[in-house]
Motif scaffolding. Sequence first.
Motif, PDB file in Angstrom:
ATOM      1  N   THR A  81     102.579  17.854  22.746  1.00 61.06           N
ATOM      2  CA  THR A  81     102.462  18.776  23.342  1.00 61.06           C
ATOM      3  C   THR A  81     102.340  17.876  24.658  1.00 61.06           C
ATOM      4  O   THR A  81     101.360  17.312  25.178  1.00 61.06           O
ATOM      5  CB  THR A  81     101.019  19.918  23.258  1.00 61.06           C
TER       6      THR A  81
ATOM      7  N   ASP B  62     115.939  21.560  27.718  1.00 63.64           N
ATOM      8  CA  ASP B  62     115.274  22.626  26.640  1.00 63.64           C
ATOM      9  C   ASP B  62     115.938  23.582  25.823  1.00 63.64           C
ATOM     10  O   ASP B  62     116.643  24.307  26.449  1.00 63.64           O
ATOM     11  CB  ASP B  62     114.477  23.513  27.264  1.00 63.64           C
TER      12      ASP B  62
ATOM     13  N   ASP C 188     115.575  25.159  23.745  1.00 65.09           N
ATOM     14  CA  ASP C 188     114.934  26.411  22.596  1.00 65.09           C
ATOM     15  C   ASP C 188     115.399  27.929  23.804  1.00 65.09           C
ATOM     16  O   ASP C 188     114.725  28.874  23.431  1.00 65.09           O
ATOM     17  CB  ASP C 188     113.863  26.585  22.077  1.00 65.09           C
TER      18      ASP C 188
ATOM     19  N   GLY D 164     104.903  34.115  24.596  1.00 63.57           N
ATOM     20  CA  GLY D 164     104.606  34.475  23.186  1.00 63.57           C
ATOM     21  C   GLY D 164     105.435  33.790  22.691  1.00 63.57           C
ATOM     22  O   GLY D 164     105.948  33.700  21.155  1.00 63.57           O
ATOM     23  N   ASP D 165     106.487  33.393  23.258  1.00 62.83           N
ATOM     24  CA  ASP D 165     107.899  32.252  22.489  1.00 62.83           C
ATOM     25  C   ASP D 165     107.233  31.614  21.466  1.00 62.83           C
ATOM     26  O   ASP D 165     106.390  30.695  21.097  1.00 62.83           O
ATOM     27  CB  ASP D 165     108.183  32.031  23.034  1.00 62.83           C
ATOM     28  N   ASP D 166     107.626  30.589  19.971  1.00 62.07           N
ATOM     29  CA  ASP D 166     107.800  29.425  19.860  1.00 62.07           C
ATOM     30  C   ASP D 166     107.292  28.579  20.337  1.00 62.07           C
ATOM     31  O   ASP D 166     107.918  28.752  21.788  1.00 62.07           O
ATOM     32  CB  ASP D 166     108.054  29.150  18.278  1.00 62.07           C
ATOM     33  N   PRO D 167     107.075  27.346  19.646  1.00 64.30           N
ATOM     34  CA  PRO D 167     107.062  26.482  21.230  1.00 64.30           C
ATOM     35  C   PRO D 167     108.123  25.623  21.227  1.00 64.30           C
ATOM     36  O   PRO D 167     108.973  26.094  20.956  1.00 64.30           O
ATOM     37  CB  PRO D 167     106.461  24.983  19.624  1.00 64.30           C
ATOM     38  N   HIS D 168     108.618  25.758  22.573  1.00 62.40           N
ATOM     39  CA  HIS D 168     109.613  24.661  22.897  1.00 62.40           C
ATOM     40  C   HIS D 168     109.755  23.031  22.463  1.00 62.40           C
ATOM     41  O   HIS D 168     108.652  22.685  23.235  1.00 62.40           O
ATOM     42  CB  HIS D 168     110.163  25.550  24.048  1.00 62.40           C
ATOM     43  N   HIS D 169     110.771  22.585  22.672  1.00 62.64           N
ATOM     44  CA  HIS D 169     111.300  22.007  22.823  1.00 62.64           C
ATOM     45  C   HIS D 169     111.753  20.544  23.698  1.00 62.64           C
ATOM     46  O   HIS D 169     113.027  21.399  24.041  1.00 62.64           O
ATOM     47  CB  HIS D 169     112.161  21.074  21.347  1.00 62.64           C
TER      48      HIS D 169
ATOM     49  N   ILE E 164     107.015  18.916  23.263  1.00 59.65           N
ATOM     50  CA  ILE E 164     106.593  20.340  23.393  1.00 59.65           C
ATOM     51  C   ILE E 164     105.856  21.314  24.000  1.00 59.65           C
ATOM     52  O   ILE E 164     105.038  20.874  24.748  1.00 59.65           O
ATOM     53  CB  ILE E 164     106.064  20.883  21.586  1.00 59.65           C
TER      54      ILE E 164
ATOM     55  N   GLN F 227     104.415  25.268  24.748  1.00 60.58           N
ATOM     56  CA  GLN F 227     104.598  26.865  24.421  1.00 60.58           C
ATOM     57  C   GLN F 227     102.925  27.860  25.229  1.00 60.58           C
ATOM     58  O   GLN F 227     102.143  26.944  25.376  1.00 60.58           O
ATOM     59  CB  GLN F 227     103.741  27.045  22.853  1.00 60.58           C
TER      60      GLN F 227
END
Length: 153
Positions: free
Chosen positions: A15, A49, A51, A104-109, A150, A152
């Motif tokens: 993270t 990003d 994602d 609320g999104d899944d973790p972004h890379h 990552i 989030q």
Amino acid sequence: MPLTLTSPVFAEGETIPTKYARDGENLMPPLKWTGIPGGTQSFVLIVEDPDAPKGIFRHCAVYNIPADREGLPESIDTSRDNALSYAINDFGNAHYDGPEPPIGDDPHHYHFRLAALDVPRLAIPAKAGAQQIWHEARKHVIEEAELVGIYQR
């Protein structure tokens, strides 16, 4: 030894601290690289990003980084001593803007991509976008390195 990109504030796949996100202090994290290949005349760094809801979102592009650099200190983009060149990111700013994925999104890379180039400078018009910088840099790449963090919200 291959070109390697690291940060003292997060490791590969970990993270990114909030301090380096837009909802934190929005500072560019410090970066270090080793294994500079022979023939390197400059570097380019892009932060992307993939994602993002509408596709790849570019948070930063720094180009014409001198070949004798072995990293960038924290928040280099706001330093008064900074002589580096910055492209316009997808927020519309010529500096680093950190992670800010939708709540609320899944973790972004976040892909920090460093390229060693065979030219001392990229001939890019003022106000060029990050995507344009990366496209031009790809023509001169000797070797690339990547660090993925990552985030989030």
